[in-house]
Design a protein around this motif. Sequence first.
Motif, PDB file in Angstrom:
ATOM      1  N   GLY A 281      23.448 110.981 119.615  1.00 46.03           N
ATOM      2  CA  GLY A 281      23.138 111.622 118.336  1.00 46.03           C
ATOM      3  C   GLY A 281      22.969 113.124 118.482  1.00 46.03           C
ATOM      4  O   GLY A 281      23.421 113.904 117.632  1.00 46.03           O
ATOM      5  N   LEU A 282      22.315 113.558 119.566  1.00 48.88           N
ATOM      6  CA  LEU A 282      22.172 114.998 119.809  1.00 48.88           C
ATOM      7  C   LEU A 282      23.526 115.656 120.042  1.00 48.88           C
ATOM      8  O   LEU A 282      23.757 116.793 119.591  1.00 48.88           O
ATOM      9  CB  LEU A 282      21.241 115.243 120.999  1.00 48.88           C
ATOM     10  CG  LEU A 282      19.773 114.850 120.800  1.00 48.88           C
ATOM     11  CD1 LEU A 282      18.978 115.141 122.082  1.00 48.88           C
ATOM     12  CD2 LEU A 282      19.159 115.544 119.600  1.00 48.88           C
ATOM     13  N   LEU A 283      24.423 114.949 120.716  1.00 50.47           N
ATOM     14  CA  LEU A 283      25.776 115.472 120.903  1.00 50.47           C
ATOM     15  C   LEU A 283      26.495 115.588 119.557  1.00 50.47           C
ATOM     16  O   LEU A 283      27.173 116.593 119.295  1.00 50.47           O
ATOM     17  CB  LEU A 283      26.564 114.572 121.865  1.00 50.47           C
ATOM     18  CG  LEU A 283      28.002 114.986 122.149  1.00 50.47           C
ATOM     19  CD1 LEU A 283      28.082 116.385 122.754  1.00 50.47           C
ATOM     20  CD2 LEU A 283      28.669 113.958 123.060  1.00 50.47           C
ATOM     21  N   ILE A 284      26.330 114.600 118.700  1.00 46.77           N
ATOM     22  CA  ILE A 284      26.930 114.675 117.360  1.00 46.77           C
ATOM     23  C   ILE A 284      26.329 115.854 116.600  1.00 46.77           C
ATOM     24  O   ILE A 284      27.049 116.581 115.901  1.00 46.77           O
ATOM     25  CB  ILE A 284      26.753 113.353 116.589  1.00 46.77           C
ATOM     26  CG1 ILE A 284      27.492 112.208 117.290  1.00 46.77           C
ATOM     27  CG2 ILE A 284      27.258 113.490 115.153  1.00 46.77           C
ATOM     28  CD1 ILE A 284      27.201 110.823 116.721  1.00 46.77           C
ATOM     29  N   ASN A 285      25.018 116.080 116.745  1.00 49.17           N
ATOM     30  CA  ASN A 285      24.377 117.254 116.126  1.00 49.17           C
ATOM     31  C   ASN A 285      25.056 118.540 116.588  1.00 49.17           C
ATOM     32  O   ASN A 285      25.390 119.399 115.761  1.00 49.17           O
ATOM     33  CB  ASN A 285      22.898 117.360 116.497  1.00 49.17           C
ATOM     34  CG  ASN A 285      22.019 116.282 115.939  1.00 49.17           C
ATOM     35  OD1 ASN A 285      21.018 115.946 116.540  1.00 49.17           O
ATOM     36  ND2 ASN A 285      22.353 115.721 114.803  1.00 49.17           N
ATOM     37  N   ALA A 286      25.220 118.669 117.891  1.00 44.83           N
ATOM     38  CA  ALA A 286      25.774 119.902 118.460  1.00 44.83           C
ATOM     39  C   ALA A 286      27.205 120.137 117.991  1.00 44.83           C
ATOM     40  O   ALA A 286      27.561 121.260 117.595  1.00 44.83           O
ATOM     41  CB  ALA A 286      25.702 119.843 119.995  1.00 44.83           C
ATOM     42  N   VAL A 287      28.024 119.105 118.041  1.00 39.70           N
ATOM     43  CA  VAL A 287      29.425 119.258 117.617  1.00 39.70           C
ATOM     44  C   VAL A 287      29.489 119.542 116.121  1.00 39.70           C
ATOM     45  O   VAL A 287      30.266 120.378 115.659  1.00 39.70           O
ATOM     46  CB  VAL A 287      30.263 118.017 118.004  1.00 39.70           C
ATOM     47  CG1 VAL A 287      31.684 118.127 117.468  1.00 39.70           C
ATOM     48  CG2 VAL A 287      30.285 117.840 119.513  1.00 39.70           C
ATOM     49  N   SER A 288      28.649 118.865 115.352  1.00 37.98           N
ATOM     50  CA  SER A 288      28.602 119.084 113.907  1.00 37.98           C
ATOM     51  C   SER A 288      28.160 120.509 113.586  1.00 37.98           C
ATOM     52  O   SER A 288      28.699 121.141 112.665  1.00 37.98           O
ATOM     53  CB  SER A 288      27.652 118.063 113.271  1.00 37.98           C
ATOM     54  OG  SER A 288      27.594 118.247 111.879  1.00 37.98           O
ATOM     55  N   TRP A 289      27.188 121.014 114.332  1.00 45.33           N
ATOM     56  CA  TRP A 289      26.731 122.390 114.131  1.00 45.33           C
ATOM     57  C   TRP A 289      27.857 123.373 114.433  1.00 45.33           C
ATOM     58  O   TRP A 289      28.093 124.316 113.666  1.00 45.33           O
ATOM     59  CB  TRP A 289      25.515 122.672 115.020  1.00 45.33           C
ATOM     60  CG  TRP A 289      25.032 124.090 114.923  1.00 45.33           C
ATOM     61  CD1 TRP A 289      25.173 125.070 115.847  1.00 45.33           C
ATOM     62  CD2 TRP A 289      24.327 124.671 113.823  1.00 45.33           C
ATOM     63  NE1 TRP A 289      24.608 126.229 115.398  1.00 45.33           N
ATOM     64  CE2 TRP A 289      24.080 126.014 114.157  1.00 45.33           C
ATOM     65  CE3 TRP A 289      23.886 124.183 112.593  1.00 45.33           C
ATOM     66  CZ2 TRP A 289      23.411 126.883 113.300  1.00 45.33           C
ATOM     67  CZ3 TRP A 289      23.216 125.054 111.741  1.00 45.33           C
ATOM     68  CH2 TRP A 289      22.980 126.381 112.097  1.00 45.33           C
ATOM     69  N   ARG A 290      28.570 123.169 115.534  1.00 44.67           N
ATOM     70  CA  ARG A 290      29.695 124.056 115.869  1.00 44.67           C
ATOM     71  C   ARG A 290      30.784 123.982 114.800  1.00 44.67           C
ATOM     72  O   ARG A 290      31.390 124.987 114.447  1.00 44.67           O
ATOM     73  CB  ARG A 290      30.261 123.707 117.245  1.00 44.67           C
ATOM     74  CG  ARG A 290      29.405 124.253 118.354  1.00 44.67           C
ATOM     75  CD  ARG A 290      30.038 124.081 119.717  1.00 44.67           C
ATOM     76  NE  ARG A 290      29.039 123.381 120.530  1.00 44.67           N
ATOM     77  CZ  ARG A 290      29.243 122.263 121.182  1.00 44.67           C
ATOM     78  NH1 ARG A 290      30.418 121.712 121.208  1.00 44.67           N
ATOM     79  NH2 ARG A 290      28.274 121.710 121.857  1.00 44.67           N
TER      80      ARG A 290
END
Length: 135
Positions: free
Chosen positions: A118-127
Amino acid sequence: MDYSHRIVNLWTVFLLAMLFHTDLGLMPLFHDLSVAEFHGQTMSDVSPIFWLMLIFFILPLFAVIVISFSQSRKVRQVHFGLTVVYSVLNLGHLIADLSLETIVWYQIFLMIFLFLLGLLINAVSWRWLKTVKSS
């Protein structure tokens, strides 16, 4: 690979891991063990839980569909908000599982995986959100 494809792939992995989390909870049935936890006596008692589970599963499915057809700034903003909500909910679920009397460590391992994913999805979504100029 662009950000939207990465996000769709990550949500797919997330959904598969959630299904496996549910499957792990049911596997004792195949060994003649009970999985019953008594939170209610009737279907109407547990129906709200089933609705919440349905919503939790279906929102990422909607996200995948919407992202496949639109990459507007609004979609990116709403999507990022959704990913943050899921990370908070996964962390809460992990903490709740760690506070149980009997800790099921293989489920904890999977919940940690889901939280980190989920944190990885957060990071990619933020980028992905940051690649669009403000309108």
